[in-house]
Design a protein around this motif. Structure first.
Motif: not given
Length: 142
Positions: A1-16, A18-26, A28-32
């Motif tokens: 799986m390949k995921i595009l993570l869009a961030v802007d440097g805000s605390k809100h995008s950091l939450k996103t 962090k969520y990606l990291i949790t999501f990746a842990g669930q 089967r294979q670590s996403p790109q």
């Protein structure tokens, strides 16, 4: 799986991020991960070139972009997820969708900034535009 993570440097995008990291842990294979920060173009004004050079504008995009990516990069580095980071310049929502298609991502992950429905109707939001423009699945993180 390949995921595009869009961030802007805000605390809100950091939450996103962090969520990606949790999501990746669930998964089967670590996403790109394609980590992107999109900078809106500097308005072009008549005779602007006399005061500000193209090199200065490019440096501005680079400095601001890497600063916005830095915290998300630290989180991803600490998690062990592999990623490719880059800065894009252009209309924000359109650039995110175009990059996701170009890099053959399976999913776009973006924060909503916690806007209320009323504020979203009045101002519009990048997340809403991405959702409307993309044929790819979009995961909105509140």
């Amino acid at each position: 799986m390949k995921i595009l993570l869009a961030v802007d440097g805000s605390k809100h995008s950091l939450k996103t991020a962090k969520y990606l990291i949790t999501f990746a842990g669930q998964c089967r294979q670590s996403p790109q991960v394609e980590l992107v920060c999109v900078r809106a173009p500097v308005p072009k004004l008549p005779r602007m070139g006399r005061v500000v050079s193209a090199k200065q504008i490019r440096r501005y995009y680079e400095e601001e972009g890497w600063a916005a990516l830095s915290k998300a990069k630290k989180l991803l580095d600490a998690s062990g997820l592999s990623y490719a980071a880059q800065i894009l310049v252009g209309p924000i929502a359109e650039s995110i969708v175009k990059e996701a298609v170009r890099t053959r991502c399976d999913l776009i992950m973006i924060g909503t900034r916690g806007m209320t429905a009323a504020a979203n109707l009045l101002m519009g939001s990048t997340a809403t535009k991405v959702l409307n423009l993309s044929a790819l699945p979009v995961l909105l993180v509140k």
